[in-house]
Design a protein around this motif. Structure first.
Motif, PDB file in Angstrom:
ATOM      1  N   THR A 130     -34.023  31.212  70.355  1.00 34.24           N
ATOM      2  CA  THR A 130     -34.254  32.652  70.513  1.00 34.24           C
ATOM      3  C   THR A 130     -32.946  33.442  70.414  1.00 34.24           C
ATOM      4  O   THR A 130     -32.935  34.563  69.911  1.00 34.24           O
ATOM      5  CB  THR A 130     -34.964  32.970  71.835  1.00 34.24           C
ATOM      6  OG1 THR A 130     -34.180  32.517  72.941  1.00 34.24           O
ATOM      7  CG2 THR A 130     -36.347  32.344  71.875  1.00 34.24           C
ATOM      8  N   LYS A 131     -31.854  32.868  70.887  1.00 30.69           N
ATOM      9  CA  LYS A 131     -30.566  33.556  70.755  1.00 30.69           C
ATOM     10  C   LYS A 131     -30.140  33.642  69.297  1.00 30.69           C
ATOM     11  O   LYS A 131     -29.630  34.669  68.843  1.00 30.69           O
ATOM     12  CB  LYS A 131     -29.493  32.825  71.569  1.00 30.69           C
ATOM     13  CG  LYS A 131     -29.558  33.084  73.069  1.00 30.69           C
ATOM     14  CD  LYS A 131     -28.378  32.452  73.775  1.00 30.69           C
ATOM     15  CE  LYS A 131     -28.391  32.801  75.261  1.00 30.69           C
ATOM     16  NZ  LYS A 131     -27.234  32.185  75.986  1.00 30.69           N
ATOM     17  N   ALA A 132     -30.347  32.552  68.557  1.00 27.73           N
ATOM     18  CA  ALA A 132     -29.932  32.523  67.154  1.00 27.73           C
ATOM     19  C   ALA A 132     -30.726  33.502  66.301  1.00 27.73           C
ATOM     20  O   ALA A 132     -30.200  34.057  65.328  1.00 27.73           O
ATOM     21  CB  ALA A 132     -30.088  31.108  66.603  1.00 27.73           C
ATOM     22  N   LEU A 133     -31.994  33.739  66.654  1.00 27.71           N
ATOM     23  CA  LEU A 133     -32.847  34.615  65.848  1.00 27.71           C
ATOM     24  C   LEU A 133     -32.903  36.048  66.360  1.00 27.71           C
ATOM     25  O   LEU A 133     -33.574  36.883  65.756  1.00 27.71           O
ATOM     26  CB  LEU A 133     -34.265  34.046  65.771  1.00 27.71           C
ATOM     27  CG  LEU A 133     -34.416  32.684  65.084  1.00 27.71           C
ATOM     28  CD1 LEU A 133     -35.885  32.359  64.863  1.00 27.71           C
ATOM     29  CD2 LEU A 133     -33.673  32.639  63.754  1.00 27.71           C
ATOM     30  N   ARG A 134     -32.217  36.316  67.455  1.00 25.02           N
ATOM     31  CA  ARG A 134     -32.196  37.690  67.964  1.00 25.02           C
ATOM     32  C   ARG A 134     -31.521  38.606  66.934  1.00 25.02           C
ATOM     33  O   ARG A 134     -30.444  38.323  66.423  1.00 25.02           O
ATOM     34  CB  ARG A 134     -31.430  37.730  69.292  1.00 25.02           C
ATOM     35  CG  ARG A 134     -31.333  39.124  69.892  1.00 25.02           C
ATOM     36  CD  ARG A 134     -30.735  39.059  71.290  1.00 25.02           C
ATOM     37  NE  ARG A 134     -29.497  38.296  71.331  1.00 25.02           N
ATOM     38  CZ  ARG A 134     -28.855  37.989  72.459  1.00 25.02           C
ATOM     39  NH1 ARG A 134     -29.345  38.364  73.626  1.00 25.02           N
ATOM     40  NH2 ARG A 134     -27.737  37.285  72.416  1.00 25.02           N
ATOM     41  N   ASN A 135     -32.195  39.687  66.606  1.00 26.11           N
ATOM     42  CA  ASN A 135     -31.683  40.687  65.648  1.00 26.11           C
ATOM     43  C   ASN A 135     -31.552  40.153  64.225  1.00 26.11           C
ATOM     44  O   ASN A 135     -30.788  40.698  63.423  1.00 26.11           O
ATOM     45  CB  ASN A 135     -30.326  41.243  66.112  1.00 26.11           C
ATOM     46  CG  ASN A 135     -30.423  41.936  67.452  1.00 26.11           C
ATOM     47  OD1 ASN A 135     -31.451  42.535  67.774  1.00 26.11           O
ATOM     48  ND2 ASN A 135     -29.366  41.846  68.251  1.00 26.11           N
TER      49      ASN A 135
END
Length: 314
Positions: A31-36
């Motif tokens: 989820t951090k990698a795909l944020r924004n």
């Protein structure tokens, strides 16, 4: 989590925590990698799909008291968070969570999770995981041309025995937008591969055909041993020798998975008592993008290094 009167779901051992920790760590990375991404105003819609969610918790036996405290050595029942609750705790959060469970009593307990998170899109589905996964990925935003490109998911396959159909794995690979944590039932498959070739009845053959997605396993795991009939000729032994062990089965599974997924991680071994290798935990992806594969590999390599990889590298 203290014990209460909810439906109990006891399973696994110390290896269960390794499995859950590895998956939870990757979910956080995902989820951090795909944020924004691909852009802040139009980012990916992230999904977590737990295909064998159970109750959302698991019941464990906990030894209470310190060495010099009252009650030392007493064992009490307690609850630890299962995969579903760990996924709900991920931050940044998944936009959609789908929890699947076939058993009626476990599903009843699982459904309470939805009530605990009224602001989240948590969907509880009762049914066979293979059927529900086909339904999920063949409807809604996953096939809507306007939305399909922005859907990304992590699917956790933590089956009861050998219950994941090969067609389900192919379906997930073909989406090209799903990362799959697959707990392969290594010990169960090895038990079906009878030492006595004649004991391979119809039921065992069908189960092995399904879990491997091919009938070629018999040629791979069994060999006829030649024996001398006289000094100048050989006659085949009517009973083939089994050549299968845990490492050979794991190697065969990895090759089979590579036939449908673009990326197959090194497996994380999950050991029971006496170092019996029960399961192999793989991360799989059908995403053909080199950029995506590089990112996925970065995320899973950290888990393999932390929790211990197997012998076979991809």
């Amino acid at each position: 989590m203290p014990f209460d009167d909810r439906v109990e779901h006891s399973f696994g051992g110390s290896w269960t925590e390794v499995k859950l920790n590895a998956v939870a760590d990757y979910l956080q990375f995902f989820t951090k990698a795909l944020r924004n991404v691909p852009k802040p105003e139009d980012s990916f819609e992230t999904w977590y799909v737990d295909a064998f969610a159970g109750t959302g918790d698991r019941t464990v036996q906990i030894e209470t008291g310190g060495l010099f405290e009252d009650g030392y050595g007493l064992v009490e029942r307690g609850r630890l968070e299962g995969s579903a609750r760990r996924a709900l705790a991920v931050d940044p959060p998944f936009k959609h969570l789908v929890l699947i469970e076939k058993n009626a009593r476990r599903f009843s307990a699982l459904s309470r999770i939805r009530a605990e998170f009224p602001q989240r899109d948590v969907r509880c589905l009762r049914g066979d995981a293979n059927v529900e996964l086909r339904r999920l990925f063949n409807e809604g935003p996953w096939i809507d041309r306007r939305k399909a490109g922005l859907q990304r998911a992590v699917v956790f396959l933590d089956p009861y025995g050998m219950s994941v159909e090969w067609s389900t794995l192919r379906l997930l690979a073909d989406t090209k937008r799903v990362d799959v944590w697959y707990l392969f039932p290594l010990h169960a498959a090895l038990r079906q591969l009878s030492h006595d070739h004649s004991a391979l009845d119809r039921g065992k053959r069908e189960a092995l055909n399904e879990v491997f997605g091919t009938v070629d396993w018999e040629d791979y795991f069994y060999r006829f041993k030649s024996q001398h009939s006289d000094l100048f000729s050989f006659a085949p032994d009517p009973s083939p020798n089994r050549l299968a062990d845990a490492e050979k089965v794991e190697e065969f599974v990895a090759e089979r998975l590579r036939s449908i997924f673009s990326f197959v991680s090194e497996p994380i071994p999950l050991l029971a008592k006496r170092k019996l290798r029960m399961f192999s935990l793989f991360l799989l992806s059908g995403n053909p993008s080199e950029k995506a594969t590089s990112l996925i590999k970065k995320g899973v390599d950290a888990q393999v290094k932390k929790y211990g990889g197997g012998r076979f590298r991809t």
